[in-house]
Motif scaffolding. Structure first.
Motif, PDB file in Angstrom:
ATOM      1  N   ARG A  92      -5.225  -4.770   6.258  1.00 17.72           N
ATOM      2  CA  ARG A  92      -4.519  -3.615   5.695  1.00 17.72           C
ATOM      3  C   ARG A  92      -3.399  -3.206   6.640  1.00 17.72           C
ATOM      4  NH1 ARG A  92      -7.146  -0.161   2.023  1.00 17.72           N
ATOM      5  NH2 ARG A  92      -6.452   1.629   3.213  1.00 17.72           N
ATOM      6  N   PHE A 111       4.234   3.953   3.113  1.00 14.77           N
ATOM      7  CA  PHE A 111       4.121   2.791   2.240  1.00 14.77           C
ATOM      8  C   PHE A 111       4.320   1.562   3.107  1.00 14.77           C
ATOM      9  CE2 PHE A 111       8.198   4.842   2.108  1.00 14.77           C
ATOM     10  CZ  PHE A 111       9.095   3.833   2.435  1.00 14.77           C
ATOM     11  N   THR A 162      -5.622   5.035   0.330  1.00 18.06           N
ATOM     12  CA  THR A 162      -4.322   4.830  -0.303  1.00 18.06           C
ATOM     13  C   THR A 162      -4.530   4.842  -1.813  1.00 18.06           C
ATOM     14  OG1 THR A 162      -4.560   2.432  -0.197  1.00 18.06           O
ATOM     15  CG2 THR A 162      -3.385   3.497   1.632  1.00 18.06           C
ATOM     16  N   ARG A 163      -3.466   5.009  -2.544  1.00 13.41           N
ATOM     17  CA  ARG A 163      -3.598   5.063  -3.994  1.00 13.41           C
ATOM     18  C   ARG A 163      -3.435   3.677  -4.597  1.00 13.41           C
ATOM     19  NH1 ARG A 163       2.087   7.721  -6.062  1.00 13.41           N
ATOM     20  NH2 ARG A 163       1.616   6.705  -8.015  1.00 13.41           N
ATOM     21  N   LEU A 173      -2.127   0.341   6.283  1.00 11.00           N
ATOM     22  CA  LEU A 173      -2.244   1.785   6.426  1.00 11.00           C
ATOM     23  C   LEU A 173      -3.704   2.174   6.609  1.00 11.00           C
ATOM     24  CD1 LEU A 173       0.192   2.940   3.577  1.00 11.00           C
ATOM     25  CD2 LEU A 173       0.709   2.544   6.001  1.00 11.00           C
ATOM     26  N   GLN A 193       0.865  -1.176   0.000  1.00  9.57           N
ATOM     27  CA  GLN A 193       0.000   0.000   0.000  1.00  9.57           C
ATOM     28  C   GLN A 193       0.901   1.225   0.000  1.00  9.57           C
ATOM     29  OE1 GLN A 193      -2.365  -1.192   3.654  1.00  9.57           O
ATOM     30  NE2 GLN A 193      -3.915  -0.106   2.461  1.00  9.57           N
ATOM     31  N   VAL A 194       0.383   2.336  -0.527  1.00 10.04           N
ATOM     32  CA  VAL A 194       1.124   3.591  -0.524  1.00 10.04           C
ATOM     33  C   VAL A 194       0.116   4.739  -0.471  1.00 10.04           C
ATOM     34  CG1 VAL A 194       1.288   3.747  -3.058  1.00 10.04           C
ATOM     35  CG2 VAL A 194       2.995   4.912  -1.633  1.00 10.04           C
ATOM     36  N   THR A 195       0.469   5.794   0.249  1.00  9.88           N
ATOM     37  CA  THR A 195      -0.404   6.964   0.312  1.00  9.88           C
ATOM     38  C   THR A 195      -0.123   7.875  -0.881  1.00  9.88           C
ATOM     39  OG1 THR A 195       1.156   8.155   1.754  1.00  9.88           O
ATOM     40  CG2 THR A 195      -0.605   6.876   2.832  1.00  9.88           C
ATOM     41  N   GLU A 196      -0.962   8.867  -1.039  1.00 13.10           N
ATOM     42  CA  GLU A 196      -0.859   9.810  -2.158  1.00 13.10           C
ATOM     43  C   GLU A 196       0.395  10.677  -2.035  1.00 13.10           C
ATOM     44  OE1 GLU A 196      -2.820  10.066  -4.790  1.00 13.10           O
ATOM     45  OE2 GLU A 196      -4.426   8.717  -4.162  1.00 13.10           O
TER      46      GLU A 196
END
Length: 166
Positions: A155, A122, A161-162, A157, A105-108
């Motif tokens: 999950r 991430f 997430t993007r 995060l 997972q990764v944030t914007e």
């Protein structure tokens, strides 16, 4: 004393809110003894870690704790060579090292108003219970990496997430 225009006050409020929430985007239920590794940037010229006898390697059958040194090294290498706040740079480097892209997972990279994020997070889900989590950006200083427990829904995060669709 001068008065700030409403737009400037709004931007300051948004920045303050985002800075306060950035650390809250990482999993909200830490393990009983989370491992926090603050990594410093090495002086190498390559982004990918070089193979040396002491260099950490991916241990697919190992624990999250056993894979944290490699995760931390990759995070530090990307930060040291690009000072990047681009989530894709970290995801791509982790994939190149053998981490499972479908478990990430990764944030914007950008805020809702289009500014560069003060920090990005991430993660790599590891097994059924843990996550390798990294955070980088101007507001964190040096990269931060740790092992955290997964959230109830598997999950790592919290929040939006993007998609990792590249």
């Amino acid at each position: 004393m001068t008065r700030r225009p409403a737009v400037l006050r709004s931007r300051i409020a948004v920045v303050a809110l985002l800075a306060g929430l950035s650390c809250g985007l990482v999993a909200c239920t830490p393990s009983a003894s989370p491992t926090r590794t603050v990594t410093t940037a090495p002086e190498a010229t390559q982004v990918a870690p070089t193979a040396t006898p002491d260099a950490p390697v991916l241990q697919p059958d190992g624990t999250a704790e056993e894979n944290l040194p490699l995760f931390a090294e990759i995070t530090a290498d990307v930060w040291a060579h690009t000072a990047s706040s681009s989530g894709r740079a970290y995801i791509d480097a982790l994939v190149d090292a053998g981490f499972d892209k479908s478990a990430m997972q990764v944030t914007e990279d950008l805020t809702t108003v289009g500014n560069a994020a003060e920090s990005i997070q991430f993660s790599v889900r590891w097994g059924d219970r843990q996550c390798l989590v990294g955070q980088v950006g101007p507001s964190t200083g040096e990269p931060v990496t740790m092992v955290m427990d997964q959230l109830a829904e598997g999950r790592c995060l919290v929040g939006r997430t993007r998609p990792i669709d590249w």
